[in-house]
Design a protein around this motif. Sequence first.
Motif, short mmCIF file in Angstrom:
data_model
loop_
_atom_site.label_atom_id
_atom_site.label_comp_id
_atom_site.label_asym_id
_atom_site.label_seq_id
_atom_site.Cartn_x
_atom_site.Cartn_y
_atom_site.Cartn_z
N TYR A 182 0.85 -1.19 0.00
CA TYR A 182 0.00 0.00 0.00
C TYR A 182 0.88 1.24 0.00
CZ TYR A 182 -3.88 -3.00 1.62
OH TYR A 182 -4.85 -3.96 1.75
N ASN A 183 0.29 2.37 -0.39
CA ASN A 183 0.93 3.68 -0.22
C ASN A 183 0.65 4.11 1.22
OD1 ASN A 183 1.02 6.65 -0.03
ND2 ASN A 183 1.49 6.56 -2.21
N GLY A 184 1.69 4.14 2.05
CA GLY A 184 1.51 4.39 3.47
C GLY A 184 0.89 5.74 3.79
N GLU A 185 1.36 6.78 3.14
CA GLU A 185 0.84 8.13 3.42
C GLU A 185 -0.62 8.23 3.00
OE1 GLU A 185 2.10 12.80 2.94
OE2 GLU A 185 3.43 11.21 2.24
N GLU A 186 -0.93 7.65 1.86
CA GLU A 186 -2.30 7.67 1.35
C GLU A 186 -3.25 6.93 2.31
OE1 GLU A 186 -4.05 5.20 -2.22
OE2 GLU A 186 -2.99 6.95 -3.01
N GLN A 187 -2.83 5.75 2.78
CA GLN A 187 -3.67 4.98 3.70
C GLN A 187 -3.79 5.67 5.05
OE1 GLN A 187 -5.59 2.41 3.11
NE2 GLN A 187 -4.93 2.28 0.97
N GLY A 188 -2.70 6.27 5.51
CA GLY A 188 -2.74 6.98 6.78
C GLY A 188 -3.73 8.13 6.73
N ASN A 189 -3.66 8.91 5.68
CA ASN A 189 -4.59 10.05 5.52
C ASN A 189 -6.04 9.57 5.45
OD1 ASN A 189 -2.54 11.96 5.48
ND2 ASN A 189 -2.28 11.85 3.26
N ARG A 190 -6.25 8.47 4.76
CA ARG A 190 -7.61 7.94 4.61
C ARG A 190 -8.17 7.50 5.96
NH1 ARG A 190 -10.48 2.99 3.47
NH2 ARG A 190 -8.62 1.75 3.87
N MET A 191 -7.35 6.78 6.74
CA MET A 191 -7.83 6.28 8.02
C MET A 191 -8.08 7.39 9.03
SD MET A 191 -5.76 2.65 8.40
CE MET A 191 -4.20 3.09 7.63
N TYR A 244 2.68 -0.74 11.35
CA TYR A 244 3.47 0.33 11.99
C TYR A 244 4.45 0.95 11.00
CZ TYR A 244 6.52 2.61 15.39
OH TYR A 244 7.27 3.55 16.08
N TYR A 245 5.20 0.12 10.31
CA TYR A 245 6.22 0.64 9.40
C TYR A 245 5.67 1.07 8.04
CZ TYR A 245 9.59 -0.84 12.87
OH TYR A 245 10.30 -0.98 14.03
N LEU A 246 4.43 0.70 7.76
CA LEU A 246 3.78 1.17 6.54
C LEU A 246 3.56 2.68 6.56
CD1 LEU A 246 2.05 0.76 3.89
CD2 LEU A 246 0.10 0.36 5.42
N LEU A 247 3.19 3.19 7.73
CA LEU A 247 2.80 4.59 7.84
C LEU A 247 4.00 5.51 8.07
CD1 LEU A 247 -0.40 4.23 10.02
CD2 LEU A 247 -0.22 4.31 7.55
N PRO A 248 3.95 6.73 7.56
CA PRO A 248 5.01 7.71 7.82
C PRO A 248 5.13 8.00 9.31
CG PRO A 248 3.54 8.48 6.07
CD PRO A 248 2.89 7.28 6.68
N LYS A 249 6.30 8.43 9.76
CA LYS A 249 6.54 8.66 11.19
C LYS A 249 5.54 9.61 11.81
CE LYS A 249 11.47 7.59 11.49
NZ LYS A 249 12.82 8.12 11.83
N SER A 299 1.27 10.74 15.74
CA SER A 299 0.09 11.59 15.97
C SER A 299 -1.22 10.81 15.96
CB SER A 299 0.03 12.69 14.90
OG SER A 299 -0.20 12.11 13.62
N TRP A 300 -1.21 9.62 15.35
CA TRP A 300 -2.48 8.89 15.24
C TRP A 300 -2.38 7.41 15.59
CZ3 TRP A 300 -3.58 5.04 11.47
CH2 TRP A 300 -4.89 4.51 11.57
N ALA A 348 3.44 -4.68 20.85
CA ALA A 348 2.74 -3.39 20.75
C ALA A 348 3.31 -2.38 21.74
CB ALA A 348 1.26 -3.60 20.99
N LYS A 349 3.56 -2.81 22.97
CA LYS A 349 4.13 -1.91 23.98
C LYS A 349 5.50 -1.42 23.56
CE LYS A 349 1.65 -3.90 27.91
NZ LYS A 349 1.76 -4.76 29.13
N ARG A 350 6.29 -2.31 22.98
CA ARG A 350 7.64 -1.93 22.52
C ARG A 350 7.56 -0.89 21.40
NH1 ARG A 350 11.94 -5.53 23.51
NH2 ARG A 350 13.15 -4.00 22.33
N LEU A 351 6.51 -0.96 20.59
CA LEU A 351 6.35 0.00 19.49
C LEU A 351 5.75 1.32 19.95
CD1 LEU A 351 5.06 -2.40 16.67
CD2 LEU A 351 7.31 -1.32 16.82
N GLY A 352 5.19 1.35 21.16
CA GLY A 352 4.70 2.62 21.70
C GLY A 352 3.24 2.68 22.08
#
Length: 246
Positions: free
Chosen positions: A163-172, A192-197, A202-203, A220-224
């Motif tokens: 997927y396009n990470g930024e595109e999916q992040g914005n959509r969600m 986690y790594y699909l989406l931009p930092k 922020s989300w 999940a806890k290790r990732l934040g």
Amino acid sequence: MLITRPSPAGDNLVKQLINLGKEAWHLPLIHCYPSKELSLLIKKLNLLSNEDLVFIISQNAINYAHQWLSISRLFWPSKLKYYSIGRSSGLLMNKLTGLSVNFPKNGESSENLLLLPTLTNIHGKRALILQGKNGRKKLGNVLKKRGVKVEYCECYYRKQINYNGEEQGNRMIKLGINTLVVTSGEMLKQLYYLLPKNHRKSWLICCKLIVVSNRLAYIAKRLGWKDIVMAKTANNKDLIKLLLNI
């Protein structure tokens, strides 16, 4: 809420949630395909003797294995003892074959399965484990320590969906999704790594995260993530029961 588990389980879960009045979207992160090693399934089953053991690691494993036997016009040997990691895969095996399948009543893990009394005195048995590619080896390792000769059959493999990470992040974010359902560590890391930092901080890690094991909660806890809820099992029925009350 966002459901990340692959089809058909993910599709079915979303449809049921929508029918029950919940807003739900599907973003499958992996797709499963039958493995070439299925061609060895019949040979491996034929090596097993009366009262030997067959272990089913997932619904995908039984679906692909049963499909292969059906195409070959063969039946599962009734002389064997069948076990599954959890209730959902056990009930599916029973539905497809009519055979009795043993599974732990509490939890869906190798640890729970290995606590079954019928798996304590099994020295000298053979076992065939039906699983996906790169399946966890804990079950097989413990069985070997108990004196069992263990074979594996890779029934399917997973492939990530790009997927396009930024595109999916914005959509969600635009959809207002604040709850995520993730049923494996592999998929959690992929999401986690699909989406931009900026979307992660922020989300993504601010969402409520529904997981199905202590191992997944630890990742999940290790990732934040802070807001983590544990489902009883990965079965859609149990997930729906939980999701209707959050």
